[in-house]
Write a protein that holds these residues in place. Structure first.
Motif, PDB file in Angstrom:
ATOM      1  N   LYS A 106     -18.736  67.538 -24.789  1.00 32.33           N
ATOM      2  CA  LYS A 106     -18.590  68.906 -25.297  1.00 32.33           C
ATOM      3  C   LYS A 106     -17.267  69.519 -24.827  1.00 32.33           C
ATOM      4  O   LYS A 106     -16.565  70.183 -25.597  1.00 32.33           O
ATOM      5  N   ALA A 107     -16.899  69.261 -23.589  1.00 32.07           N
ATOM      6  CA  ALA A 107     -15.641  69.786 -23.047  1.00 32.07           C
ATOM      7  C   ALA A 107     -14.439  69.087 -23.684  1.00 32.07           C
ATOM      8  O   ALA A 107     -13.389  69.712 -23.899  1.00 32.07           O
ATOM      9  N   ILE A 108     -14.578  67.808 -24.009  1.00 34.54           N
ATOM     10  CA  ILE A 108     -13.497  67.072 -24.676  1.00 34.54           C
ATOM     11  C   ILE A 108     -13.274  67.656 -26.069  1.00 34.54           C
ATOM     12  O   ILE A 108     -12.135  67.912 -26.474  1.00 34.54           O
ATOM     13  N   LEU A 109     -14.365  67.874 -26.790  1.00 37.86           N
ATOM     14  CA  LEU A 109     -14.265  68.461 -28.130  1.00 37.86           C
ATOM     15  C   LEU A 109     -13.623  69.848 -28.056  1.00 37.86           C
ATOM     16  O   LEU A 109     -12.740  70.173 -28.850  1.00 37.86           O
ATOM     17  N   ALA A 110     -14.030  70.657 -27.093  1.00 38.96           N
ATOM     18  CA  ALA A 110     -13.457  71.993 -26.939  1.00 38.96           C
ATOM     19  C   ALA A 110     -11.956  71.912 -26.646  1.00 38.96           C
ATOM     20  O   ALA A 110     -11.158  72.689 -27.194  1.00 38.96           O
ATOM     21  N   ALA A 111     -11.548  70.962 -25.805  1.00 37.34           N
ATOM     22  CA  ALA A 111     -10.127  70.800 -25.486  1.00 37.34           C
ATOM     23  C   ALA A 111      -9.342  70.373 -26.726  1.00 37.34           C
ATOM     24  O   ALA A 111      -8.225  70.855 -26.962  1.00 37.34           O
ATOM     25  N   LEU A 112      -9.922  69.490 -27.531  1.00 33.30           N
ATOM     26  CA  LEU A 112      -9.259  69.079 -28.774  1.00 33.30           C
ATOM     27  C   LEU A 112      -9.134  70.253 -29.734  1.00 33.30           C
ATOM     28  O   LEU A 112      -8.072  70.459 -30.334  1.00 33.30           O
ATOM     29  N   GLU A 113     -10.209  71.011 -29.888  1.00 35.38           N
ATOM     30  CA  GLU A 113     -10.171  72.177 -30.782  1.00 35.38           C
ATOM     31  C   GLU A 113      -9.120  73.179 -30.320  1.00 35.38           C
ATOM     32  O   GLU A 113      -8.387  73.732 -31.149  1.00 35.38           O
ATOM     33  N   ASP A 114      -9.033  73.400 -29.012  1.00 35.48           N
ATOM     34  CA  ASP A 114      -8.034  74.332 -28.472  1.00 35.48           C
ATOM     35  C   ASP A 114      -6.610  73.823 -28.697  1.00 35.48           C
ATOM     36  O   ASP A 114      -5.736  74.574 -29.120  1.00 35.48           O
ATOM     37  N   ASN A 115      -6.384  72.555 -28.413  1.00 35.37           N
ATOM     38  CA  ASN A 115      -5.041  71.977 -28.546  1.00 35.37           C
ATOM     39  C   ASN A 115      -4.588  71.889 -29.996  1.00 35.37           C
ATOM     40  O   ASN A 115      -3.416  72.093 -30.290  1.00 35.37           O
ATOM     41  N   LEU A 116      -5.513  71.547 -30.878  1.00 30.72           N
ATOM     42  CA  LEU A 116      -5.162  71.382 -32.293  1.00 30.72           C
ATOM     43  C   LEU A 116      -5.282  72.671 -33.093  1.00 30.72           C
ATOM     44  O   LEU A 116      -4.803  72.754 -34.224  1.00 30.72           O
ATOM     45  N   GLN A 117      -5.961  73.661 -32.521  1.00 26.91           N
ATOM     46  CA  GLN A 117      -6.223  74.925 -33.218  1.00 26.91           C
ATOM     47  C   GLN A 117      -6.983  74.679 -34.522  1.00 26.91           C
ATOM     48  O   GLN A 117      -6.660  75.253 -35.565  1.00 26.91           O
ATOM     49  N   VAL A 118      -7.985  73.809 -34.444  1.00 27.44           N
ATOM     50  CA  VAL A 118      -8.832  73.502 -35.592  1.00 27.44           C
ATOM     51  C   VAL A 118     -10.219  73.151 -35.065  1.00 27.44           C
ATOM     52  O   VAL A 118     -10.350  72.594 -33.971  1.00 27.44           O
ATOM     53  N   LYS A 119     -11.237  73.533 -35.799  1.00 26.27           N
ATOM     54  CA  LYS A 119     -12.615  73.221 -35.423  1.00 26.27           C
ATOM     55  C   LYS A 119     -12.982  71.818 -35.904  1.00 26.27           C
ATOM     56  O   LYS A 119     -12.357  71.276 -36.818  1.00 26.27           O
ATOM     57  N   ALA A 120     -14.015  71.247 -35.316  1.00 31.17           N
ATOM     58  CA  ALA A 120     -14.522  69.946 -35.754  1.00 31.17           C
ATOM     59  C   ALA A 120     -14.831  70.012 -37.243  1.00 31.17           C
ATOM     60  O   ALA A 120     -15.401  70.979 -37.732  1.00 31.17           O
ATOM     61  N   GLY A 121     -14.397  68.981 -37.954  1.00 30.39           N
ATOM     62  CA  GLY A 121     -14.552  68.950 -39.409  1.00 30.39           C
ATOM     63  C   GLY A 121     -13.308  69.423 -40.130  1.00 30.39           C
ATOM     64  O   GLY A 121     -13.209  69.300 -41.345  1.00 30.39           O
ATOM     65  N   GLY A 122     -12.334  69.934 -39.381  1.00 29.31           N
ATOM     66  CA  GLY A 122     -11.134  70.490 -40.002  1.00 29.31           C
ATOM     67  C   GLY A 122      -9.916  69.602 -39.846  1.00 29.31           C
ATOM     68  O   GLY A 122      -9.922  68.605 -39.123  1.00 29.31           O
ATOM     69  N   THR A 123      -8.872  70.003 -40.550  1.00 24.83           N
ATOM     70  CA  THR A 123      -7.589  69.303 -40.535  1.00 24.83           C
ATOM     71  C   THR A 123      -6.503  70.309 -40.199  1.00 24.83           C
ATOM     72  O   THR A 123      -6.532  71.442 -40.683  1.00 24.83           O
ATOM     73  N   THR A 124      -5.575  69.893 -39.372  1.00 20.49           N
ATOM     74  CA  THR A 124      -4.483  70.787 -39.007  1.00 20.49           C
ATOM     75  C   THR A 124      -3.636  71.096 -40.244  1.00 20.49           C
ATOM     76  O   THR A 124      -3.531  70.254 -41.141  1.00 20.49           O
ATOM     77  N   PRO A 125      -3.049  72.292 -40.300  1.00 24.29           N
ATOM     78  CA  PRO A 125      -2.249  72.671 -41.474  1.00 24.29           C
ATOM     79  C   PRO A 125      -1.091  71.716 -41.776  1.00 24.29           C
ATOM     80  O   PRO A 125      -0.723  71.539 -42.934  1.00 24.29           O
ATOM     81  N   ASP A 126      -0.548  71.072 -40.742  1.00 25.28           N
ATOM     82  CA  ASP A 126       0.558  70.133 -40.960  1.00 25.28           C
ATOM     83  C   ASP A 126       0.079  68.736 -41.371  1.00 25.28           C
ATOM     84  O   ASP A 126       0.883  67.821 -41.548  1.00 25.28           O
ATOM     85  N   LEU A 127      -1.230  68.580 -41.528  1.00 25.91           N
ATOM     86  CA  LEU A 127      -1.868  67.318 -41.939  1.00 25.91           C
ATOM     87  C   LEU A 127      -1.601  66.167 -40.957  1.00 25.91           C
ATOM     88  O   LEU A 127      -1.658  65.009 -41.332  1.00 25.91           O
ATOM     89  N   LYS A 128      -1.376  66.495 -39.694  1.00 28.57           N
ATOM     90  CA  LYS A 128      -1.197  65.435 -38.693  1.00 28.57           C
ATOM     91  C   LYS A 128      -2.539  64.942 -38.157  1.00 28.57           C
ATOM     92  O   LYS A 128      -2.669  63.771 -37.815  1.00 28.57           O
ATOM     93  N   PHE A 129      -3.525  65.847 -38.041  1.00 29.46           N
ATOM     94  CA  PHE A 129      -4.798  65.475 -37.432  1.00 29.46           C
ATOM     95  C   PHE A 129      -5.991  66.010 -38.224  1.00 29.46           C
ATOM     96  O   PHE A 129      -5.963  67.138 -38.699  1.00 29.46           O
ATOM     97  N   THR A 130      -7.026  65.185 -38.309  1.00 30.27           N
ATOM     98  CA  THR A 130      -8.346  65.612 -38.769  1.00 30.27           C
ATOM     99  C   THR A 130      -9.285  65.354 -37.600  1.00 30.27           C
ATOM    100  O   THR A 130      -9.263  64.265 -37.007  1.00 30.27           O
ATOM    101  N   LEU A 131     -10.084  66.348 -37.255  1.00 25.09           N
ATOM    102  CA  LEU A 131     -10.991  66.261 -36.113  1.00 25.09           C
ATOM    103  C   LEU A 131     -12.426  66.152 -36.601  1.00 25.09           C
ATOM    104  O   LEU A 131     -12.889  67.015 -37.356  1.00 25.09           O
ATOM    105  N   GLU A 132     -13.112  65.089 -36.174  1.00 25.70           N
ATOM    106  CA  GLU A 132     -14.497  64.859 -36.582  1.00 25.70           C
ATOM    107  C   GLU A 132     -15.352  64.535 -35.362  1.00 25.70           C
ATOM    108  O   GLU A 132     -14.839  64.054 -34.347  1.00 25.70           O
ATOM    109  N   THR A 133     -16.643  64.771 -35.488  1.00 23.73           N
ATOM    110  CA  THR A 133     -17.581  64.307 -34.475  1.00 23.73           C
ATOM    111  C   THR A 133     -18.398  63.169 -35.078  1.00 23.73           C
ATOM    112  O   THR A 133     -18.635  63.140 -36.289  1.00 23.73           O
ATOM    113  N   VAL A 134     -18.784  62.232 -34.229  1.00 23.69           N
ATOM    114  CA  VAL A 134     -19.623  61.114 -34.662  1.00 23.69           C
ATOM    115  C   VAL A 134     -20.792  60.976 -33.695  1.00 23.69           C
ATOM    116  O   VAL A 134     -20.698  61.383 -32.537  1.00 23.69           O
ATOM    117  N   ALA A 135     -21.874  60.389 -34.183  1.00 26.79           N
ATOM    118  CA  ALA A 135     -23.075  60.246 -33.363  1.00 26.79           C
ATOM    119  C   ALA A 135     -22.868  59.247 -32.229  1.00 26.79           C
ATOM    120  O   ALA A 135     -23.358  59.457 -31.125  1.00 26.79           O
TER     121      ALA A 135
END
Length: 169
Positions: A106-135
């Protein structure tokens, strides 16, 4: 599907680039024309060609294959392999399985969301990263774990996230 009018609303734009993109779609549709059960392979190849399945491409497939648009959307939204929005160059998959959860996913996901400024399921505006969660990624001994494209990164901490992202920027 060969008039310039049809390329103007396409994801691929008008003019020569739009014509090339529609030529690519036409080649895919021609390859599978008349074959029963061809919808999924057509969608897979179209997504491979365009990176995702924009509305215009789905409409063109529906028209060519004489399949209702609603049926195609049903297939596209049922299978997680299909995407209706552009995806980033780097796909980040953060494990949320039990071992990873217990060890701080959960803390890793939060750090990624903070660093990328995008929520899980989203893509950064510059199309460099898409952030997903997996089981589960299947690397429980390395928990918490994430994958960036085909690279697995384990024993993560929130502090390790910025340096790891910099490798892919």
């Amino acid at each position: 599907m060969n008039s310039e009018k049809e390329t103007k609303g396409c994801c691929c734009g008008g003019g020569e680039a739009g014509k090339l993109a529609l030529d690519q779609l036409n080649a895919i549709l021609t390859k599978w024309q008349g074959l029963k059960g061809a919808l999924i392979p057509v969608l897979q190849e179209a997504q491979e060609a365009y990176g995702y399945l924009p509305r215009e491409i789905i409409l063109a497939i529906a028209g060519s294959m004489q399949i209702p648009v609603s049926q195609i959307y049903g297939v596209v939204t049922f299978y997680s392999q299909f995407h209706l929005n552009p995806r980033g160059k780097n796909i980040i998959r953060v494990c949320q399985g039990t071992a990873c959860h217990v060890r701080g996913a959960k803390a890793i996901l939060a750090a990624l969301e903070d660093n990328l400024q995008v929520k899980a399921g989203g893509t950064t505006p510059d199309l460099k990263f898409t952030l997903e969660t997996v089981a589960c990624i299947g690397a429980c001994g390395l928990a918490p774990v994430m994958m960036v494209n085909d690279d697995t990164h384990g024993r993560l901490t929130p502090e390790s996230v910025p340096k790891l992202l910099a490798q892919y920027a």
